[in-house]
Write a protein that holds these residues in place. Sequence first.
Motif, PDB file in Angstrom:
ATOM      1  N   ALA A   1     -60.006  14.158  32.471  1.00 28.52           N
ATOM      2  CA  ALA A   1     -59.587  12.827  31.813  1.00 28.52           C
ATOM      3  C   ALA A   1     -58.488  12.434  31.637  1.00 28.52           C
ATOM      4  CB  ALA A   1     -60.830  13.062  30.800  1.00 28.52           C
ATOM      5  N   GLY A   2     -57.708  12.173  31.557  1.00 25.89           N
ATOM      6  CA  GLY A   2     -56.321  12.190  31.058  1.00 25.89           C
ATOM      7  C   GLY A   2     -56.338  12.017  29.833  1.00 25.89           C
ATOM      8  N   ALA A   3     -57.486  10.984  28.572  1.00 29.38           N
ATOM      9  CA  ALA A   3     -57.491  11.282  27.582  1.00 29.38           C
ATOM     10  C   ALA A   3     -57.685  12.623  26.678  1.00 29.38           C
ATOM     11  CB  ALA A   3     -58.829  10.318  26.768  1.00 29.38           C
ATOM     12  N   GLU A   4     -58.272  13.309  27.565  1.00 28.49           N
ATOM     13  CA  GLU A   4     -58.765  14.956  27.488  1.00 28.49           C
ATOM     14  C   GLU A   4     -57.209  15.728  27.139  1.00 28.49           C
ATOM     15  OE1 GLU A   4     -60.803  16.412  26.051  1.00 28.49           O
ATOM     16  OE2 GLU A   4     -62.870  15.751  26.087  1.00 28.49           O
ATOM     17  N   VAL A   5     -56.193  14.950  28.152  1.00 26.22           N
ATOM     18  CA  VAL A   5     -55.196  15.777  28.175  1.00 26.22           C
ATOM     19  C   VAL A   5     -53.927  15.199  27.331  1.00 26.22           C
ATOM     20  CG1 VAL A   5     -52.695  15.861  29.934  1.00 26.22           C
ATOM     21  CG2 VAL A   5     -54.901  15.664  30.974  1.00 26.22           C
ATOM     22  N   VAL A   6     -54.310  14.068  27.184  1.00 30.26           N
ATOM     23  CA  VAL A   6     -53.553  13.890  25.870  1.00 30.26           C
ATOM     24  C   VAL A   6     -54.380  14.166  24.635  1.00 30.26           C
ATOM     25  CG1 VAL A   6     -52.540  11.602  24.419  1.00 30.26           C
ATOM     26  CG2 VAL A   6     -52.723  10.956  27.033  1.00 30.26           C
ATOM     27  N   ALA A   7     -55.332  14.041  24.397  1.00 25.74           N
ATOM     28  CA  ALA A   7     -55.649  14.794  23.023  1.00 25.74           C
ATOM     29  C   ALA A   7     -55.230  16.017  23.582  1.00 25.74           C
ATOM     30  CB  ALA A   7     -57.205  14.768  23.025  1.00 25.74           C
TER      31      ALA A   7
ATOM     32  N   GLY B   1     -52.244  17.541  20.740  1.00 20.85           N
ATOM     33  CA  GLY B   1     -52.697  18.554  18.791  1.00 20.85           C
ATOM     34  C   GLY B   1     -53.830  17.628  18.242  1.00 20.85           C
ATOM     35  N   LEU B   2     -54.149  17.027  19.005  1.00 21.99           N
ATOM     36  CA  LEU B   2     -55.826  16.321  17.698  1.00 21.99           C
ATOM     37  C   LEU B   2     -56.775  16.930  17.535  1.00 21.99           C
ATOM     38  CD1 LEU B   2     -57.266  13.949  17.434  1.00 21.99           C
ATOM     39  CD2 LEU B   2     -58.174  13.059  19.868  1.00 21.99           C
ATOM     40  N   ASP B   3     -56.691  17.714  17.769  1.00 19.99           N
ATOM     41  CA  ASP B   3     -58.179  19.027  16.748  1.00 19.99           C
ATOM     42  C   ASP B   3     -57.789  19.459  16.054  1.00 19.99           C
ATOM     43  OD1 ASP B   3     -59.587  18.963  18.855  1.00 19.99           O
ATOM     44  OD2 ASP B   3     -59.478  19.684  20.375  1.00 19.99           O
ATOM     45  N   ILE B   4     -56.064  19.800  15.815  1.00 23.35           N
ATOM     46  CA  ILE B   4     -55.533  20.500  14.607  1.00 23.35           C
ATOM     47  C   ILE B   4     -55.231  19.084  13.786  1.00 23.35           C
ATOM     48  CG2 ILE B   4     -52.920  21.015  13.796  1.00 23.35           C
ATOM     49  CD1 ILE B   4     -52.915  22.954  16.201  1.00 23.35           C
ATOM     50  N   ALA B   5     -54.748  18.347  14.016  1.00 27.52           N
ATOM     51  CA  ALA B   5     -55.148  17.095  13.203  1.00 27.52           C
ATOM     52  C   ALA B   5     -56.450  16.687  12.292  1.00 27.52           C
ATOM     53  CB  ALA B   5     -54.439  15.495  13.720  1.00 27.52           C
ATOM     54  N   LEU B   6     -57.353  17.004  12.944  1.00 28.53           N
ATOM     55  CA  LEU B   6     -59.486  16.303  12.766  1.00 28.53           C
ATOM     56  C   LEU B   6     -59.349  17.482  11.429  1.00 28.53           C
ATOM     57  CD1 LEU B   6     -60.054  15.782  15.363  1.00 28.53           C
ATOM     58  CD2 LEU B   6     -60.431  13.949  14.019  1.00 28.53           C
ATOM     59  N   GLU B   7     -59.005  19.166  11.825  1.00 27.20           N
ATOM     60  CA  GLU B   7     -58.993  19.555  10.657  1.00 27.20           C
ATOM     61  C   GLU B   7     -58.686  19.138   9.602  1.00 27.20           C
ATOM     62  OE1 GLU B   7     -57.464  23.260  12.036  1.00 27.20           O
ATOM     63  OE2 GLU B   7     -57.651  24.054  13.739  1.00 27.20           O
TER      64      GLU B   7
ATOM     65  N   ILE C   1     -63.345   9.705  23.632  1.00 25.91           N
ATOM     66  CA  ILE C   1     -62.849  11.349  23.805  1.00 25.91           C
ATOM     67  C   ILE C   1     -62.487  11.081  22.398  1.00 25.91           C
ATOM     68  CG2 ILE C   1     -61.482  12.922  24.786  1.00 25.91           C
ATOM     69  CD1 ILE C   1     -63.355  11.612  26.806  1.00 25.91           C
ATOM     70  N   ALA C   2     -61.795  10.661  21.807  1.00 28.12           N
ATOM     71  CA  ALA C   2     -60.768  10.894  20.428  1.00 28.12           C
ATOM     72  C   ALA C   2     -63.010  11.168  19.686  1.00 28.12           C
ATOM     73  CB  ALA C   2     -60.240   9.665  19.810  1.00 28.12           C
ATOM     74  N   CYS C   3     -63.376  10.394  19.875  1.00 25.78           N
ATOM     75  CA  CYS C   3     -64.743   9.860  18.981  1.00 25.78           C
ATOM     76  C   CYS C   3     -65.570  11.687  19.302  1.00 25.78           C
ATOM     77  CB  CYS C   3     -65.978   9.185  19.112  1.00 25.78           C
ATOM     78  SG  CYS C   3     -67.441   8.636  18.351  1.00 25.78           S
ATOM     79  N   GLN C   4     -65.217  12.117  20.852  1.00 22.64           N
ATOM     80  CA  GLN C   4     -66.029  13.167  20.327  1.00 22.64           C
ATOM     81  C   GLN C   4     -65.852  14.544  20.272  1.00 22.64           C
ATOM     82  OE1 GLN C   4     -66.083  13.127  24.771  1.00 22.64           O
ATOM     83  NE2 GLN C   4     -68.592  12.833  24.933  1.00 22.64           N
ATOM     84  N   HIS C   5     -64.045  14.315  20.083  1.00 23.93           N
ATOM     85  CA  HIS C   5     -63.275  14.846  19.297  1.00 23.93           C
ATOM     86  C   HIS C   5     -63.835  15.161  17.715  1.00 23.93           C
ATOM     87  CE1 HIS C   5     -60.379  17.001  22.318  1.00 23.93           C
ATOM     88  NE2 HIS C   5     -61.182  16.441  23.647  1.00 23.93           N
ATOM     89  N   ALA C   6     -63.668  14.085  17.403  1.00 25.54           N
ATOM     90  CA  ALA C   6     -63.993  14.106  15.641  1.00 25.54           C
ATOM     91  C   ALA C   6     -64.792  14.882  15.476  1.00 25.54           C
ATOM     92  CB  ALA C   6     -64.139  12.548  15.348  1.00 25.54           C
ATOM     93  N   ARG C   7     -66.356  13.247  16.215  1.00 21.79           N
ATOM     94  CA  ARG C   7     -67.646  14.522  16.053  1.00 21.79           C
ATOM     95  C   ARG C   7     -68.061  15.984  16.111  1.00 21.79           C
ATOM     96  NH1 ARG C   7     -71.659  10.343  18.307  1.00 21.79           N
ATOM     97  NH2 ARG C   7     -73.603  11.140  17.262  1.00 21.79           N
ATOM     98  N   ALA C   8     -67.300  17.039  16.634  1.00 17.00           N
ATOM     99  CA  ALA C   8     -67.245  18.110  17.021  1.00 17.00           C
ATOM    100  C   ALA C   8     -66.491  18.728  15.714  1.00 17.00           C
ATOM    101  CB  ALA C   8     -66.502  18.728  17.906  1.00 17.00           C
TER     102      ALA C   8
END
Length: 304
Positions: A194-200, A204-210, A234-241
């Motif tokens: 998924a393109g959004a997963e590559v971009v995330a 560094g989306l997961d790092i930013a969400l910490e 995809i961003a929402c799923q990462h945030a909820r995780a």
Amino acid sequence: RRDAATGLLADGSAIVETAEVVGITDPDGMAVPVTERSTLGMGEAIRTLLDLDVRKFYVALGGSSTNDGGAGLLVGLGLKLFDADGKTLDPVPSQLGRIARIDATGLDPRVREAEFTGMSDVDNPLTGEHGATAIFGPQKGVTADQIATIDAALAHFADLLEPALQLTARDKPGAGAAGGLGFALHMLGASFEAGAEVVARQVGLDIALEGATWLITGEGRSDVQTLHGKAPFIACQHARAHGVEASLLSGAIDPAALPRLSEHFSGCFSPAPGPITLEVAIRDAATLLANEAEQLARLKFGSR
């Protein structure tokens, strides 16, 4: 022909965006009949990057104007198409049905050293009722009476290409992405994500969400398709995780999709203050988004 940009990442990999090279928003490209458009520029872009010693490619497959089964990309990398008289054919839909022989011996050998990742949010096959032409062709200019002919041309191309490269890929998920460009990438051994997963991952989306407490995400228009791998979902799923609430701020929200969207997002909003034209929405987008984001922040955190 037109100049198009590609992206080089810090790790030496490259991003080649279909919408940049053969985009549906390019008026000059769209002025050419869809039966005469090709992805040749994609192959040329990859070949140029190979000359720069790039061996890892992310190919973004959204927003294409083409429906050539990726024939142009492969020809740009050295593949040759011949008719029954031995004459070279252009890699365009109007000529694919005339192919009698495919010569893959000239395919750039550096392709075997390369790693390709197709960035796609669709899983359609190359041909058939759910294929590239039937589902996505009309938005590129394919008329109802052209669908069967072009679909048959792509099938014929696949009939000859698969044995030439000793691979079978026409029914793989994503083969129908970007007018069949996904099929060509599969034939080069690409993996798909998924393109959004590559971009995330790249941003560094997961790092930013910490340690974050809230994520605002959005797109031009949100509807039920948003929940099928689009970037906001995809961003929402990462945030909820990460235990972070995510709110949707998009140019428009399909009212019929609100119940489904609300199962995932903590509020769905549009920046439009009332009925406005598309011209005004585009012109004032930055101000409209900033104003609405401020009001959302006031709602969540109070007026402090």
